[in-house]
Enzyme design. Structure first.
Site, PDB file in Angstrom:
ATOM      1  N   GLY A   1       0.841  -1.428   0.108  1.00 59.69           N
ATOM      2  CA  GLY A   1       0.015  -0.013   0.071  1.00 59.69           C
ATOM      3  C   GLY A   1       0.870   1.237  -0.070  1.00 59.69           C
TER       4      GLY A   1
ATOM      5  CG  ASP B   1      -6.363  -9.762  -4.680  1.00 63.90           C
ATOM      6  OD1 ASP B   1      -7.284  -9.304  -4.084  1.00 63.90           O
ATOM      7  OD2 ASP B   1      -6.211 -10.870  -5.049  1.00 63.90           O
ATOM      8  CG  LEU B   2      -2.844  -2.291  -3.194  1.00 57.30           C
ATOM      9  CD1 LEU B   2      -2.516  -1.398  -4.675  1.00 57.30           C
ATOM     10  CD2 LEU B   2      -2.873  -1.207  -2.106  1.00 57.30           C
ATOM     11  CG  ASP B   3       0.950  -3.172  -3.539  1.00 60.14           C
ATOM     12  OD1 ASP B   3       1.261  -2.678  -4.648  1.00 60.14           O
ATOM     13  OD2 ASP B   3       0.774  -2.360  -2.573  1.00 60.14           O
ATOM     14  CD  GLU B   4      -1.396  -9.535  -1.307  1.00 59.70           C
ATOM     15  OE1 GLU B   4      -0.483 -10.493  -1.407  1.00 59.70           O
ATOM     16  OE2 GLU B   4      -1.954  -9.225  -0.059  1.00 59.70           O
TER      17      GLU B   4
END
Lengths: 283, 283, 283, 283
Positions: A201, A226-229
């Site tokens: 994030g 999925d953020l940064d996943e």
């Protein structure tokens, strides 16, 4: 050039390499580099990347692909032939901080990134002069979360017009919608300014400073919803100490971000990265 | 030896270094190494570590400390004189995996860890022979979460009997109670097998494998009552790739854990680590 | 700004730090950062770098220097006050390969290299456009070993006209004469494309390739009249393997050279590097 | 186990991989890992390492080797089948400093070095207790340059009696004669305490200190009759600074030496290292 690459993913079973290499030999394709990985020889997934040289490849390519279908069917392969002479066409997205963009432009000018940089899209005007000096079109599309949809429509149109294969988020600080991401599976490469999964994030350097870490890092990954996943392609780190402010970490981090993104892009355009689930095989 | 160390933390203001170094000079103490850090010269916290040589230090120490009180009061210092000849007394806690314990024993035997290893406490018998061969007492105290209180009572008693200054958790896999931790502020050093804050908690290598990271790491930190959240002393990492199973990562990780813990312990016993809030200054 | 730096080298003896810091305090100079190193507390050389803040420093500087002479005499010091607001004036020399020059220009544009880049001198025209776009004068002086003397006369004249403090050889591939070097002691920083003392001299990557090393490196050092033998400021390395040709090593090496040179220049202009014999102290 | 490895070196030409993998398939050998490298696809040398699984390999091995001869002849191969269940038998030579020996013993005890340590030979008695505690025979053979021949006769006899495949010089500080070396081509692994080719020969840390390097290193290589000039298997480095004495470098260097030697030995016993001229291919 007469260099091609064959990328394969399939259930592992005996005889795959023999079948594929025999096929290539029979089609006069000489293997330049072969990488192979089997998650589990007794029942896992098999991956290979074969770089080969074949006389008159431009003409032969279509025939090769047609005839390979038979081998592919036998082993239930996902497969793809890529031709080195067909350069991938990239769009670079950037916001205010130019360091990742500059690194890519530089490597590209030095001949170390074999791709076409078809255009640069930014929500700021800052990098226009630098980009246009290299005869690369620069599109300024102001963006914020309230107009996300309209912005992406403009962007998607440009991607279509320029026939883009690869989107590089070179510190582009806007979130992409699920629709945008879904339209480009494993074709959007992002650089995140932390060694994921630490500091997912916003504001990772500030949080690294607050936590008192002794290492900072950067991670290049494919973008998913999925953020940064998304699947990680490459990571690297640098040392910091108690004297470094969050601002110092940002500066030191730039050098790390630059080289991590440049490596990830290089491996992608050389077809060295195969996504499997949420991970990558990097040959 | 006649080597002492003066560790100071106080609000920053002009004149601190002058006052302290003048004091030392007037007491015939010659500075060997001086490190200084000011979080913010205009109103932050000031830290210093001064290593000095002073003839007849054993006898002079008490007088030095008494007379320093005046300087300390003037600047509202937290301060401490340590004497290199007073070796810190360490207890090493270990569970089944011996690699961190072995590294510490080894460095200690080579003369690179200047401390007394007063005893080893384990909830397993595995390391007894190795430890006792070095004439170090070994205490086997079986442990699990149901008998935590009784276990810690036994441990605390031993720590008291052996006059322990420092507790090293060399892959000790039991959680300590808040009471135990509170009784040893900034005196318990742990090694966690990930680059924190990634993979806090159990099974970090398995989770690193599942996430598909390209780097694994280890973190040595002081233990607080927030699991894996204490002040970080040292971190390091190593590269992994898609061929590495979780088991391979564990093996590769051992080498990283060993060197990270050994460095942290070394810096602690040389009085190089000053805790401030949830961070460390490492001189 | 009101930030100054005091750099001192002298025979070690008790009381130096006390004398200097007391002097600074009495002149209303508050210490921001103090680094100290003593080669041998009983009879070696003492080094210090003190960064301080002092109201109205521009005006006070001269007085400070005059009055410091007394302290300096007492301890036989070599010493120097530098003022952060007096930026060092650098000349960058470059030949055909631009990567080191570009890195310096970039760091400088980002505000991370606090110096004036007064001019760029090259024996090629290649970098002119890039340099002039930043309003930096570019001088093309063709060079080869037969006209070395005339070339250096022109260069020396420019260095004089532009009042240069620092010469950076950013992959400048001409050898400098002893006279030129002697005229700029510890003021010429070179980047050599190997981890010295391995591969002194020409064609280090080719020789690294021939030797089959698994690491390549770069070294930044002050230039002396012994080729590649001057005091080392910074070194770093990168991994290579059997797949890397000499050409691949050159490419990978560029990234290493860039960051090693940039660090060395940064430390030099922050007065962090003190030369002693053929070595450096880097604070 | 039913795991085997096939190592091949031959002139490159089309069809090698197809021929070999077809052969394996026809003999029910399933490929677990295949690495391949071609120095130059049009006329260079081809290398491959194939790890395969084959039911009943112990019995099938001989037949496999006989029938492979035909394929080998067709491509003028140098080749070798190794069987994972046939552990290599190693002799470790050590002098006074035990750290490299200890690292090997440790990795071996942890199950990370799949070889038999048949014996340890030393010109000192120091390590006897440690070695014998692990039920490994320890032979003390005093050595100096005047009795080199007699010493080596004793050593060679032991190597013969114990049927040794691999000699590891774990900081063995005696020079071996050309005859001894010639008798064990690419079977003697040494650890040299510098990043070769820097600091060939004696006292590398002292010389590194004198030169003022900022990195120290270690190199593991096969021994040839040119001192420290044999094919390099692995290298690594660590940072030092002006505060480090030659003695500090030695201590820091031990950690580097330990891990470099352990890696090189691991790769050798897994048949990952192929020597070609004075270089290695490491798969």
């Amino acid at each position: 050039e007469n260099i091609g690459r064959l990328i394969i993913k399939c259930p592992d079973q005996p005889g795959i390499v023999a079948a594929v290499t025999t096929f290539l030999k029979e089609h006069n394709a000489n293997i330049v580099e072969l990488s192979q990985y089997s998650m589990n020889p007794e029942g896992g997934t098999f991956f290979t990347r074969i770089e080969f040289e074949c006389p008159d490849l431009k003409k032969q390519g279509e025939k090769l692909e047609q005839e390979f279908q038979e081998v592919a069917d036998q082993f239930s392969m996902e497969w793809k032939f890529n031709y080195v002479s067909d350069l991938k066409r990239a769009a670079i997205f950037v916001s205010k901080e130019p360091h990742c963009l500059l690194e890519l432009l530089w490597e590209w000018q030095s001949g170390d990134l074999m791709m076409d940089i078809a255009l640069v899209i930014s929500n700021h005007e800052d990098a226009r002069a630098t980009v246009e000096a290299l005869q690369i079109p620069y599109y300024y599309i102001p963006a914020n979360k309230d107009i996300r949809k309209e912005v992406e429509e403009k962007q998607l149109k440009l991607l279509q017009v320029f026939e883009i294969d690869l989107i590089i988020l070179a510190r582009y600080m806007q979130i992409l919608t699920p629709d945008f991401v879904a339209a480009h599976p494993n074709r959007i490469i992002n650089i995140h300014h932390s060694f994921l999964p630490a500091f997912i994030g916003a504001r990772p350097y500030e949080r690294a400073y607050d936590r008192g870490v002794k290492l900072i890092g950067a991670t290049s990954h494919y973008v998913t919803n999925d953020l940064d996943e998304g699947p990680i392609i490459e990571q690297d780190i640098g040392r910091v100490n108690h004297r470094d402010s969050a601002e110092d970490m940002k500066k030191a981090g730039r050098t790390i971000e630059r080289r991590v993104l440049a490596r990830a892009v290089k491996w992608h355009i050389e077809d060295r990265v195969i996504v499997h689930g949420n991970k990558t095989v990097v040959f």
